[in-house]
Each structure stands twice: as structure tokens, then as C-alpha cells.
Design a protein around this motif. Structure first.
Motif, short mmCIF file in Angstrom:
data_model
loop_
_atom_site.label_atom_id
_atom_site.label_comp_id
_atom_site.label_asym_id
_atom_site.label_seq_id
_atom_site.Cartn_x
_atom_site.Cartn_y
_atom_site.Cartn_z
N ARG A 57 0.82 -1.21 0.00
CA ARG A 57 0.00 0.00 0.00
C ARG A 57 0.86 1.26 0.00
NH1 ARG A 57 -4.09 0.36 4.67
NH2 ARG A 57 -3.24 2.34 5.25
N PHE A 58 1.97 1.21 0.76
CA PHE A 58 2.88 2.35 0.81
C PHE A 58 3.53 2.56 -0.57
CE2 PHE A 58 6.90 4.46 1.82
CZ PHE A 58 6.42 5.57 2.51
N LYS A 59 3.94 1.47 -1.21
CA LYS A 59 4.54 1.56 -2.54
C LYS A 59 3.54 2.17 -3.54
CE LYS A 59 6.87 -1.13 -6.08
NZ LYS A 59 7.27 -2.44 -6.55
N GLN A 60 2.28 1.76 -3.45
CA GLN A 60 1.24 2.33 -4.32
C GLN A 60 1.09 3.84 -4.09
OE1 GLN A 60 -2.21 -0.02 -3.41
NE2 GLN A 60 -1.63 -1.67 -4.81
N SER A 61 1.15 4.25 -2.84
CA SER A 61 1.05 5.68 -2.51
C SER A 61 2.20 6.46 -3.12
CB SER A 61 1.05 5.89 -1.00
OG SER A 61 -0.12 5.36 -0.43
#
Length: 113
Positions: free
Chosen positions: A14-18
Motif C-alpha cells: 500500500r505504501f509503494k502504491q502511494s
């Protein structure tokens, strides 16, 4: 004596997507040397900064670049403090532990005075 404890966890995917969705987010959150790390390491560094904020319990906001996460030659993570965070730390000992496994990055900070 323990003056503050903070812990934070981050979902790495999720952090990578952000980071991918928001082009300037990495520059906002991380120093130039931090931005060279993998997504898992960046998630752990974000968790470290969040955990530090929780341990300090400041009454005002802090600048993301005022706490840089580094690794010593032996791999041990540590902080470099600047600006307002350096003033809040004011000679205290700050312990940092990072981990990432199973898609989760975590950090724990203990501040001793």
C-alpha cells in the motif's frame, strides 16, 4: 528513565502504491540518501519517523527531513536529527528498531533521558 515510546506499522504494498500514485511524496517524506532505498526500506523508514513522532508527542508539527534514518556499518539503524526534532531530542538517547517481513514494515522507538 524512559521518556517516550513509539511504534508504527506500514503495509509495504500500500505504501509503494502511494509513492507511485503521488509523484512528489518520496521527496516530501525522505532525504535524498533515504530515497535510494527499496520500497520495503522506505516503508520501514516512514514507520520509524511516525514512531519517533509518537515517542516525542510534540505539540506542533515536525518536518519529515529533520529525522533521517541511516544504517551503521554493522547494519544497525539510527537517526540523524536536525532542526526542531534535534531541539526536542536535546541530548536524549534514542533507540530504533526496524523490521519488514510478510508485507509489513514496523518500527519501534524508545527515548531515554
Amino acid at each position: 528513565m524512559i521518556d517516550g515510546i513509539g511504534i508504527d506499522v506500514v503495509d509495504i504494498a500500500r505504501f509503494k502504491q502511494s509513492l507511485e500514485r503521488t509523484p512528489h511524496l518520496a521527496q516530501k517524506l525522505f532525504t535524498e540518501s533515504e530515497r535510494t532505498k527499496s520500497a520495503a526500506s522506505l516503508a520501514a523508514r516512514f514507520a520509524a519517523k511516525e514512531a519517533l513522532y509518537k515517542a516525542l508527542s510534540p505539540t506542533h508539527g515536525l518536518q519529515w527531513h529533520d529525522a533521517e534514518v541511516i544504517n551503521h556499518e554493522n547494519g544497525k539503524p539510527d537517526f540523524i536529527f536536525r532542526g526542531a526534532i534535534a531541539e526536542l531530542i536535546d541530548g536524549a538517547t534514542v533507540h530504533l528498531s526496524l523490521s519488514h517481513d510478510g508485507g509489513i514494515a514496523s518500527a519501534m522507538v524508545v527515548i531515554e533521558r
